[in-house]
Design an enzyme around this catalytic site. Structure first.
Site, PDB file in Angstrom:
ATOM      1  CG  ASN A   1      37.933  33.215  36.180  1.00 48.44           C
ATOM      2  OD1 ASN A   1      38.513  34.026  35.165  1.00 48.44           O
ATOM      3  ND2 ASN A   1      36.701  34.115  36.578  1.00 48.44           N
TER       4      ASN A   1
ATOM      5  CG  HIS B   1      40.792  36.493  37.730  1.00 51.91           C
ATOM      6  ND1 HIS B   1      39.223  36.238  37.726  1.00 51.91           N
ATOM      7  CD2 HIS B   1      41.287  36.170  38.924  1.00 51.91           C
ATOM      8  CE1 HIS B   1      39.128  35.864  39.033  1.00 51.91           C
ATOM      9  NE2 HIS B   1      40.326  35.910  39.632  1.00 51.91           N
TER      10      HIS B   1
ATOM     11  CG  ASP C   1      29.483  32.878  33.953  1.00 52.09           C
ATOM     12  OD1 ASP C   1      28.513  33.409  34.657  1.00 52.09           O
ATOM     13  OD2 ASP C   1      29.423  31.704  34.118  1.00 52.09           O
TER      14      ASP C   1
END
Length: 181
Positions: free
Chosen positions: A71, A76, A106
């Site tokens: 990220n 993102h 995640d």
């Protein structure tokens, strides 16, 4: 007479439409909008049912390694691509013998009713470690995988299986990234 029938039927029609909309909202709330997988609450109810009915059930936890770096480095949207690919790979591994979920961030979970009908944990790890391409960038991805078989639990309940799989996953992380325990 026709006006009376119509007047009586309108509230019933309204309630039927309202009920349909509520059911659709409930189904949507139980699915992660990004990945399409079950959310924690939607998955937990189904997983508890599968644990109770299948003696050979296997619970799997997956945590992407160094996801924050993806990220931070690529944005993102790239992270979303990795999450979507991970979800697809986990769901494919489960096949029709299990269900997968995105627990949040995640972290993913799955339960399979019969592990012999999957390609095995090493195949899952290999699939999860495949690179993901996003906007012509090849993103290296890795995951730590923990698991617990229902057969190894003194009392076969989902919370205990998740705890054992969590300990297994963190033991795998302790041996370096890209591990399964």
């Amino acid at each position: 007479m026709d006006a009376l029938v119509i007047a009586a039927g309108l509230p019933a029609l309204g309630w039927a439409l309202h009920g349909g909309l509520l059911l659709r909202r409930l189904a949507t709330a139980r699915r992660d909008p990004l990945t399409g997988l079950h959310t924690r609450s939607g998955w937990t109810a189904r997983a508890e049912h599968l644990m109770a009915r299948h003696p050979s059930a296997l619970v799997v936890l997956v945590d992407l390694d160094d996801f924050k770096a993806i990220n931070d480095t690529h944005g993102h949207a790239a992270g979303d691509s990795v999450l979507t690919a991970t979800a697809h790979r986990l769901a494919t591994w489960c096949g029709r013998h299990g269900i997968a979920a995105r627990l949040g961030g995640d972290e993913f979970a799955a339960i399979v009713t019969d592990p012999d009908h999957t390609a095995g944990l090493s195949a899952l790890r290999a699939a999860l470690d495949e690179p993901v391409t996003h906007n012509s960038h090849v993103l290296r991805v890795s995951a730590s995988v923990g698991h617990c078989s229902r057969e190894h639990l003194p009392v076969p309940v989902l919370t205990d299986a998740l705890s054992a799989a969590d300990m297994s996953m963190y033991a795998a992380k302790g041996h370096g990234r890209r591990n399964t325990r």
